[in-house]
Design an enzyme around this catalytic site. Structure first.
Site, short mmCIF file in Angstrom:
data_model
loop_
_atom_site.label_atom_id
_atom_site.label_comp_id
_atom_site.label_asym_id
_atom_site.label_seq_id
_atom_site.Cartn_x
_atom_site.Cartn_y
_atom_site.Cartn_z
N ASN A 43 0.28 -1.27 0.21
CA ASN A 43 -0.03 0.12 0.24
C ASN A 43 0.45 1.17 -0.24
OD1 ASN A 43 -2.91 -0.41 -0.17
ND2 ASN A 43 -2.89 -1.15 1.72
N HIS A 79 -8.89 2.18 -3.82
CA HIS A 79 -9.63 2.83 -1.74
C HIS A 79 -9.64 3.86 -2.30
CE1 HIS A 79 -7.17 0.03 1.04
NE2 HIS A 79 -7.86 -0.40 0.14
N TYR A 105 -13.45 2.84 2.95
CA TYR A 105 -12.56 3.72 2.26
C TYR A 105 -13.28 4.96 1.60
CZ TYR A 105 -9.26 0.77 3.10
OH TYR A 105 -8.50 -0.44 3.83
#
Ligand code: G6P
Length: 423
Positions: free
Chosen positions: A146, A197, A248
């Site tokens: 990420n 996201h 998210y």
């Protein structure tokens, strides 16, 4: 006969991959060698030990190669799964705590936290990508590191590596929705668009007919409410006509509520995950453990390996499956530049992933996606140049920040806390 290498193999998700390798051997994915690599020797050894026990107890014929040298672990690999965490959970904690002091969400992939995770991770991932292209030129890198979309954009624009940006969020949501919609609509195709996201399910098709809005209403009435994240996403969907990725999406569409909830929480997610990781490692180190540690269920990414294996299978058998992932736009989304990374349905075959053309973004989400994309591209530029002015532009461009009186002190405090020198 394939070789798979895991980079960041000391992480708690490794047993998932091992389990997947074992169960997929009967499905045309004949992995004979598993390379495990990590900078942390203790964690690497624990996970390698568990991997060997899992393989032995399943009677699988897979050789485990362990090395702290990426060049060795990845040599001649067909697939390299990257799941690294530069700076560890301590750095995550900083990313979660400091933005909150400014009234902004502290989150490891979104907003200032996501940006700082990208700043420290991109240089390392570029090195990883370069080493992999040297020692395993035909390898596909399957990235989970990420912020997955931003890391993907950095590697695809700055190296020659063949990298696919994976994430389980939208694929899991597709599974959930397909099941939920089945009794009313039969089999449906679910299309999503946006960024990692910041993805949106914007088209649901049943028997060639677009049933998106009927499906959203049906899902709202019938999903049973056991998943509050989905409840919240479906609520927003009634207004914008597309379903944001659970959790998210709330960071944008329930912005104040999320900041308030985070402020009320007694511990950061980093603290919670540190405990979970300790439990996973403890189970993994126990010589009696020969399967996936139970504590892994408490991590958000549980189940992510199903995406890994669908992707590997689609590449190996040149199947052209439709899988949602992050890939170079190349015109698929007409109102984003060609050379940026988008997350959308891709055709995955022996040559990699190609986004299926979308056309323009739905107007209700266009501005938000374009703004966050701009922030991401600036973040990549800042990470490789280490220029403070670009970092400030990136932070200011994020819709959850967009205030220079906040951006300046926040940037300086975070740079300092992470010991990053930008000029
Ligand atoms: C989800 C997200 C991932 C995240 C994972 C773990 O799958 O899509 O980006 O890394 O959860 O979250 P956690 O909070 O357990 O580290």
């Amino acid at each position: 006969e394939l070789k798979v290498c895991v980079v960041g193999a000391g992480g708690s998700y490794t047993p998932e991959i091992v389990e997947g390798l074992i169960t997929h051997r009967s499905q045309g994915l004949n992995v004979r060698v598993l390379g495990l690599c990590d900078t942390n020797r203790d964690r690497l050894e624990v996970m390698a030990g568990l991997a060997r026990r899992m393989i032995d107890s399943a009677g699988a014929d897979i050789e485990v190669q362990v090395s702290q040298e990426l060049g060795e672990a990845a040599r001649d690999a067909d697939f390299v799964v990257t799941q690294i965490r530069v700076g560890g959970m301590q750095a995550r904690r900083i990313d979660e705590v400091i933005p909150a002091k400014y009234g902004i969400i502290g989150q490891e992939t979104t907003g200032p936290g996501g940006m700082f995770k990208a700043l420290r991770t991109i240089p390392v991932m570029l090195d990883v990508a370069r080493v992999v292209t040297e020692v395993a030129p035909r390898a596909f890198i399957l990235n989970y590191t990420n912020p997955s979309g931003v890391v993907t954009e950095a590697v695809l624009t700055l190296t020659r590596a063949r990298l696919l940006g994976l994430c389980s969020s939208i694929p899991l949501m597709q599974v959930q929705l397909r099941k939920l919609l089945q009794p009313r609509f039969g089999d449906v195709r679910i299309h999503s668009v946006g960024l990692n996201h910041l993805g949106f399910i914007f088209r649901i098709v049943a028997k060639e007919a677009d049933v998106t809005s009927a499906a959203i209403s049906w899902a709202r009435r019938n999903h049973g409410g056991e998943d509050s994240l989905l409840t919240s996403a479906l609520e927003v969907a009634e207004t914008i006509g597309a379903i944001p990725v659970p959790k998210y999406g709330d960071l944008y569409f329930h912005r104040r509520r999320e900041v308030k909830l985070a402020a009320e929480a007694s511990r950061t997610r980093a603290d919670v995950v540190m405990d979970i990781e300790a439990a996973v490692l403890k189970e993994a180190a126990d010589p009696h453990t020969v399967g996936k540690p139970a504590a892994l269920l408490r991590r958000g990414g549980d189940g992510y390996s199903s995406v890994t294996f669908s992707t590997m299978l689609s590449i190996v058998s040149n199947r052209g499956d439709d899988i949602v992932m992050s890939a170079m736009n190349r015109g698929a989304v007409s109102d984003l530049p060609d050379n940026v990374v988008v997350e959308t349905n891709c055709r995955v075959d022996a040559l990699g992933a190609n986004p299926i053309p979308v056309g323009s973004l739905p107007l209700a989400i266009r501005g938000l996606v374009q703004a966050v994309k701009t922030h991401e591209t600036l973040t990549v530029q800042a990470a490789v140049t280490k220029r403070r002015d670009l970092a400030l532009q990136a932070l200011l461009a994020h819709p959850l920040v967009s205030d220079i009186d906040v951006a300046v002190p926040l940037l300086d405090e975070m740079l300092q806390a992470h010991g990053l020198e930008y000029h």
